[in-house]
Design a protein around this motif. Structure first.
Motif, PDB file in Angstrom:
ATOM      1  N   VAL A   1     -15.619 -12.415  82.336  1.00 38.40           N
ATOM      2  CA  VAL A   1     -15.624 -13.423  81.278  1.00 38.40           C
ATOM      3  C   VAL A   1     -16.350 -12.832  80.075  1.00 38.40           C
ATOM      4  N   ILE A   2     -15.704 -12.915  78.933  1.00 32.91           N
ATOM      5  CA  ILE A   2     -16.309 -12.468  77.684  1.00 32.91           C
ATOM      6  C   ILE A   2     -16.380 -13.700  76.786  1.00 32.91           C
ATOM      7  N   ALA A   3     -17.569 -14.020  76.331  1.00 33.03           N
ATOM      8  CA  ALA A   3     -17.751 -15.215  75.506  1.00 33.03           C
ATOM      9  C   ALA A   3     -18.550 -14.862  74.268  1.00 33.03           C
ATOM     10  N   GLY A   4     -18.225 -15.518  73.192  1.00 32.95           N
ATOM     11  CA  GLY A   4     -18.966 -15.287  71.964  1.00 32.95           C
ATOM     12  C   GLY A   4     -18.689 -16.374  70.948  1.00 32.95           C
ATOM     13  N   ASP A   5     -19.623 -16.586  70.063  1.00 33.92           N
ATOM     14  CA  ASP A   5     -19.480 -17.566  68.989  1.00 33.92           C
ATOM     15  C   ASP A   5     -19.684 -16.875  67.654  1.00 33.92           C
ATOM     16  N   ILE A   6     -18.869 -17.239  66.706  1.00 32.87           N
ATOM     17  CA  ILE A   6     -19.013 -16.730  65.346  1.00 32.87           C
ATOM     18  C   ILE A   6     -19.251 -17.945  64.457  1.00 32.87           C
ATOM     19  N   LYS A   7     -20.352 -17.933  63.742  1.00 30.42           N
ATOM     20  CA  LYS A   7     -20.673 -19.044  62.841  1.00 30.42           C
ATOM     21  C   LYS A   7     -20.840 -18.511  61.432  1.00 30.42           C
ATOM     22  N   ILE A   8     -20.209 -19.182  60.498  1.00 27.90           N
ATOM     23  CA  ILE A   8     -20.332 -18.814  59.088  1.00 27.90           C
ATOM     24  C   ILE A   8     -21.017 -19.972  58.384  1.00 27.90           C
ATOM     25  N   SER A   9     -22.156 -19.666  57.787  1.00 31.47           N
ATOM     26  CA  SER A   9     -22.947 -20.691  57.095  1.00 31.47           C
ATOM     27  C   SER A   9     -23.272 -20.227  55.689  1.00 31.47           C
ATOM     28  N   LEU A  10     -23.469 -21.198  54.825  1.00 32.87           N
ATOM     29  CA  LEU A  10     -23.882 -20.919  53.444  1.00 32.87           C
ATOM     30  C   LEU A  10     -24.977 -21.908  53.090  1.00 32.87           C
ATOM     31  N   ALA A  11     -26.132 -21.420  52.788  1.00 31.67           N
ATOM     32  CA  ALA A  11     -27.288 -22.258  52.422  1.00 31.67           C
ATOM     33  C   ALA A  11     -27.558 -23.288  53.511  1.00 31.67           C
ATOM     34  N   ASP A  12     -27.631 -22.827  54.755  1.00 30.16           N
ATOM     35  CA  ASP A  12     -27.896 -23.675  55.921  1.00 30.16           C
ATOM     36  C   ASP A  12     -26.846 -24.755  56.157  1.00 30.16           C
ATOM     37  N   VAL A  13     -25.661 -24.588  55.581  1.00 25.23           N
ATOM     38  CA  VAL A  13     -24.547 -25.506  55.837  1.00 25.23           C
ATOM     39  C   VAL A  13     -23.490 -24.729  56.614  1.00 25.23           C
ATOM     40  N   GLU A  14     -23.219 -25.200  57.801  1.00 25.51           N
ATOM     41  CA  GLU A  14     -22.244 -24.504  58.644  1.00 25.51           C
ATOM     42  C   GLU A  14     -20.832 -24.779  58.116  1.00 25.51           C
ATOM     43  N   LEU A  15     -20.133 -23.718  57.755  1.00 26.35           N
ATOM     44  CA  LEU A  15     -18.794 -23.842  57.190  1.00 26.35           C
ATOM     45  C   LEU A  15     -17.703 -23.660  58.240  1.00 26.35           C
ATOM     46  N   LEU A  16     -17.954 -22.761  59.186  1.00 23.94           N
ATOM     47  CA  LEU A  16     -16.923 -22.427  60.162  1.00 23.94           C
ATOM     48  C   LEU A  16     -17.570 -21.959  61.456  1.00 23.94           C
ATOM     49  N   THR A  17     -17.038 -22.435  62.569  1.00 22.03           N
ATOM     50  CA  THR A  17     -17.482 -21.961  63.879  1.00 22.03           C
ATOM     51  C   THR A  17     -16.250 -21.573  64.683  1.00 22.03           C
ATOM     52  N   ILE A  18     -16.263 -20.382  65.210  1.00 22.36           N
ATOM     53  CA  ILE A  18     -15.174 -19.904  66.062  1.00 22.36           C
ATOM     54  C   ILE A  18     -15.774 -19.581  67.423  1.00 22.36           C
ATOM     55  N   LYS A  19     -15.265 -20.251  68.459  1.00 23.19           N
ATOM     56  CA  LYS A  19     -15.738 -19.991  69.815  1.00 23.19           C
ATOM     57  C   LYS A  19     -14.676 -19.177  70.538  1.00 23.19           C
ATOM     58  N   ILE A  20     -15.084 -18.037  71.045  1.00 23.33           N
ATOM     59  CA  ILE A  20     -14.158 -17.133  71.718  1.00 23.33           C
ATOM     60  C   ILE A  20     -14.505 -17.082  73.197  1.00 23.33           C
ATOM     61  N   ARG A  21     -13.517 -17.356  74.035  1.00 17.79           N
ATOM     62  CA  ARG A  21     -13.676 -17.273  75.484  1.00 17.79           C
ATOM     63  C   ARG A  21     -12.501 -16.465  76.019  1.00 17.79           C
ATOM     64  N   LEU A  22     -12.785 -15.381  76.691  1.00 22.89           N
ATOM     65  CA  LEU A  22     -11.745 -14.508  77.226  1.00 22.89           C
ATOM     66  C   LEU A  22     -12.026 -14.269  78.700  1.00 22.89           C
TER      67      LEU A  22
END
Length: 102
Positions: free
Chosen positions: A25-46
């Motif tokens: 199992v490979i898991a990871g999260d990618i979060k993109i934030s700007l000025a402490d505001v979360e713009l995008l979250t990508i959750k990857i589960r393989l």
């Protein structure tokens, strides 16, 4: 040289066999934030595993996917026919009105 090459390929095959047998199992999260505001979250589960191992742990989504399984296609057609029959029965009940008990 060829002996070493055969040894390397057998090692790779052994590793691949272990991975498919046990699963990885490979898991990871990618979060993109700007000025402490979360713009995008990508959750990857393989999950990498053999079909048998996947079924053993309860993963069998490909069996019900109509694009991957002929069994699913027939079930989808059967489901559509059953829905049509239910609709016909509903329409028939509306047209007949309440059932009177003599």
């Amino acid at each position: 040289m060829s002996i070493q090459h055969a040894s390397e390929s057998s090692n790779i095959l052994e590793i691949l066999e272990k991975i498919l047998d046990k699963g990885v199992v490979i898991a990871g999260d990618i979060k993109i934030s700007l000025a402490d505001v979360e713009l995008l979250t990508i959750k990857i589960r393989l999950i990498v595993a053999s079909v048998d191992k996947a079924k053993e742990i309860g993963l069998d989504w490909w069996e019900s996917d109509p694009y991957l399984s002929t069994k699913a296609k027939s079930l989808e057609a059967e489901n559509r026919l059953l829905k049509e029959e239910v609709e016909k029965l509903k329409v028939g009940d509306r047209n007949e009105g309440p059932i009177k008990d003599d």
